[in-house]
Design an enzyme around this catalytic site. Structure first.
Site, PDB file in Angstrom:
ATOM      1  N   CYS A  82      13.457 -31.953  -1.305  1.00 27.41           N
ATOM      2  CA  CYS A  82      13.035 -32.506  -2.595  1.00 27.41           C
ATOM      3  C   CYS A  82      13.649 -31.675  -3.725  1.00 27.41           C
ATOM      4  CB  CYS A  82      11.516 -32.486  -2.703  1.00 27.41           C
ATOM      5  SG  CYS A  82      10.916 -33.230  -4.247  1.00 27.41           S
ATOM      6  N   ASP A 115      12.237 -30.798  -6.308  1.00 26.18           N
ATOM      7  CA  ASP A 115      11.168 -29.990  -6.919  1.00 26.18           C
ATOM      8  C   ASP A 115      11.590 -28.516  -7.053  1.00 26.18           C
ATOM      9  OD1 ASP A 115       8.687 -28.355  -7.101  1.00 26.18           O
ATOM     10  OD2 ASP A 115       7.691 -30.292  -6.827  1.00 26.18           O
ATOM     11  N   ARG A 125      10.004 -25.932  -7.140  1.00 26.91           N
ATOM     12  CA  ARG A 125       9.231 -24.955  -6.361  1.00 26.91           C
ATOM     13  C   ARG A 125       9.646 -24.906  -4.890  1.00 26.91           C
ATOM     14  NH1 ARG A 125       3.742 -27.775  -7.936  1.00 26.91           N
ATOM     15  NH2 ARG A 125       5.142 -29.492  -7.409  1.00 26.91           N
ATOM     16  N   HIS A 149       7.482 -31.775   1.125  1.00 25.51           N
ATOM     17  CA  HIS A 149       6.457 -30.777   0.799  1.00 25.51           C
ATOM     18  C   HIS A 149       5.168 -31.458   0.382  1.00 25.51           C
ATOM     19  CE1 HIS A 149       6.752 -31.085  -3.716  1.00 25.51           C
ATOM     20  NE2 HIS A 149       7.887 -31.647  -3.373  1.00 25.51           N
ATOM     21  N   CYS A 200       3.881 -33.452  -3.289  1.00 30.63           N
ATOM     22  CA  CYS A 200       5.137 -33.955  -3.862  1.00 30.63           C
ATOM     23  C   CYS A 200       4.847 -34.968  -4.976  1.00 30.63           C
ATOM     24  CB  CYS A 200       5.993 -34.596  -2.765  1.00 30.63           C
ATOM     25  SG  CYS A 200       7.590 -35.190  -3.368  1.00 30.63           S
TER      26      CYS A 200
HETATM   27 CO    CO Z   1       8.673 -33.348  -4.198  1.00 31.75          CO
END
Ligand code: CO
Length: 202
Positions: free
Chosen positions: A45, A47, A49, A101, A104
């Site tokens: 992803c 993302d 993090r 994750h 998400c």
């Molecule tokens: Co995500």
């Protein structure tokens, strides 16, 4: 969280980082510039993090990375398919990791009723995952548990999508060692959990 808000601080941090590495190994960048031989392709992803190299504690050169919103593998996505082809046929990676994750935002947005604009077309792929697993998911009443399970099932489906690409099927038909893993990451404790692994199917 941190005080890095402009490009000049980024460039400054980069210089310190590069200087620090050269202090330990003066030839580090010179050596790395000549070759990359990663064993792993990471499809994760976007993302912020969930940074691939840091999570699996691997230095530059060790993992080939593709990231998009909610780690989706679409059979007609030339971007992702090109990454998989290059990784399998040129770099000869031994493992492809699809890493989702918990928590998400893309998966959560796919469960919402309100429109999000263009991205709804992308999130439709996750709604397809819900529809494929509706029997199981419709029984989950707790919202958090539902989101967690959909994050897992999204990883499972996208892992199958990787396995069904002509690239991976051809590699397996050639007898190449290639394993495709579906893994989920916890933002809460930083730990990865393997959900499934597919090896040669012929
Ligand atoms: Co995500």
């Amino acid at each position: 969280m941190n005080d890095v808000t402009d490009i000049s601080s980024l460039l400054e941090r980069n210089k310190k980082w590069a200087d620090g590495i050269r202090e330990i190994d003066p030839d580090y960048f010179e050596n790395l510039s000549h070759q990359q031989t990663p064993e792993f392709l990471w499809i994760g992803c976007a993302d912020s993090r969930v940074p691939a190299n840091q999570i699996i504690d691997l230095p530059p050169g060790e993992v080939f990375v593709h990231r998009n919103i909610a780690n989706v593998v679409v059979h007609s996505d030339l971007n992702c398919l090109s990454v998989i082809q290059y990784a399998v046929e040129v770099l000869k990676v031994k493992h492809i990791i699809v890493c989702g994750h918990y928590g998400c935002g893309g998966v959560a947005a796919s469960l919402e009723d309100q429109p999000h604009g263009l991205i709804d077309n992308w999130l439709q792929h996750i709604r397809d995952v819900y529809r494929l697993n509706a029997d199981e998911l419709s029984k989950i009443e707790d919202k958090q548990a539902l989101l967690d399970r959909l994050c897992e099932l999204n990883v499972v489906e996208q892992t199958h999508n990787v396995c069904n690409t002509t690239i991976v099927r051809d590699a397996w038909a050639r007898g190449e060692e290639l394993c495709v893993h579906g893994i989920v990451y916890s933002l809460q404790n930083g730990v990865l959990k393997e959900l499934l692994a597919e090896r040669r199917s012929d």
